[in-house]
Design a protein around this motif. Structure first.
Motif, PDB file in Angstrom:
ATOM      1  N   GLU A   1       2.297   6.870   2.611  1.00  0.00           N
ATOM      2  CA  GLU A   1       1.035   6.940   2.079  1.00  0.00           C
ATOM      3  C   GLU A   1       0.138   8.274   2.231  1.00  0.00           C
ATOM      4  O   GLU A   1      -0.276   8.585   3.454  1.00  0.00           O
ATOM      5  N   ARG A   2      -0.654   8.757   1.162  1.00  0.00           N
ATOM      6  CA  ARG A   2      -1.234   9.913   1.186  1.00  0.00           C
ATOM      7  C   ARG A   2      -2.582   9.493   1.390  1.00  0.00           C
ATOM      8  O   ARG A   2      -3.238   8.708   0.646  1.00  0.00           O
ATOM      9  N   ILE A   3      -3.240   9.777   2.524  1.00  0.00           N
ATOM     10  CA  ILE A   3      -4.696   9.426   2.884  1.00  0.00           C
ATOM     11  C   ILE A   3      -5.842  10.474   2.778  1.00  0.00           C
ATOM     12  O   ILE A   3      -6.851  10.264   2.553  1.00  0.00           O
TER      13      ILE A   3
END
Length: 293
Positions: free
Chosen positions: A16-18
């Protein structure tokens, strides 16, 4: 059709890119009470690769395992964009849990170019289809383990990969005496993969931490953590990706150990495609301690 265990592993690698250069990955229980090192290395390489310009493939990684990972907590991967040159890209990744770094990776990526070509020949190895599967190898020997549940944990941890030993692995050869410090396994994923080169490199990285120190144990007739006669953990890990390959096709992992001393063991290896192309070189040092009474 993708095997459900392989799909679970692919989901684990789909970070997941946060933030722009910050990613979060899930974790899961391993056969020992810590995050499997191959998982952290593969996830870190995914994080690095997602910040690299299109058309540049991973050609090397160098990593240190700093702390045991907590399998019950997510891992945050922070990527530093060290360099974007005309041909090469360099990334540094730090994996963090509970506010502390647990793993550090540097990876380099390159735009393909023609150059000099040579390789060490592929050593002799049996046909992978002639070797027993993990279940065929382990299930008949459940009573040889001090804790028979180890067999179930091993099979579950490796369910995404068809991994076949050319000779008896250390945990089945313990007590038989020392033998040549060399081990061969064939492996491929239990299902087809997409064509993304980074995915195949990351899957090979994941598998590369499963058996690399086996040859250290074989040299001393030890079975390892599975039979309780050695305590071990990965310290550092390096890989060089020489030629394109597919992790869903048979790969020969030819491993040996040139040295063990000071409570550490060194494993070196080469990974070949079934048609004999040298795809990857690997080196790892790990803690290899004999428990004290």
């Amino acid at each position: 059709m993708t095997h459900h265990a392989l799909q679970s592993l692919l989901d684990l690698l789909d970070l997941e890119r946060i933030e722009q250069d910050i990613f979060r990955g899930a974790s899961r229980p391993a056969v020992v009470p810590r995050v499997f090192g191959g998982q952290v290395a593969a996830q870190a390489l995914v994080a690095a690769g997602r910040t690299v310009p299109e058309g540049r493939d991973a050609h090397s990684l160098h990593a240190y395992f700093l702390r045991m990972g907590d399998p019950g907590a997510p891992i945050v991967y922070q990527v530093d964009r060290i360099r974007d040159g005309r041909s090469f890209t360099t990334r540094r990744v730090v994996a963090v849990q509970h506010g502390q770094p647990i793993f550090h990776l540097s990876a380099s990526f390159q735009t393909y170019e023609d150059g000099l070509e040579h390789q060490e020949p592929m050593p002799p190895a049996p046909d992978p289809e002639s070797l027993p599967t993990g279940e065929e190898l382990l299930l008949p020997h459940r009573d040889r383990f001090p804790d028979p549940s180890v067999v179930d944990r091993l099979l579950e941890a490796r369910a995404a990969v068809d991994l076949r030993y050319a000779d008896a692995p250390p945990f089945l050869a313990a007590g038989a005496g020392p033998r040549e410090p060399r081990s061969q396994v064939w492996f491929r994923t239990n299902g087809k993969l997409a064509d993304d080169p980074l995915l195949h490199v990351c899957l090979a990285t994941y598998v590369s931490d499963m058996t690399l120190l086996d040859s250290v144990l074989l040299a001393h007739g030890r079975g390892g953590w599975a039979v309780g006669d050695v305590v071990g953990a990965s310290l550092d890990h390096a890989m060089w990706f020489h030629r394109p390959f597919r992790a869903d096709e048979w790969l020969l992992y030819d491993q040996q150990s040139p040295s063990a001393s000071g409570g550490r063991g060194l494993g070196t290896a080469r990974i070949y495609t079934q048609d004999g192309r040298l795809a990857v070189s690997v080196i790892q040092e790990g803690v290899v301690r004999v428990p004290r009474d």
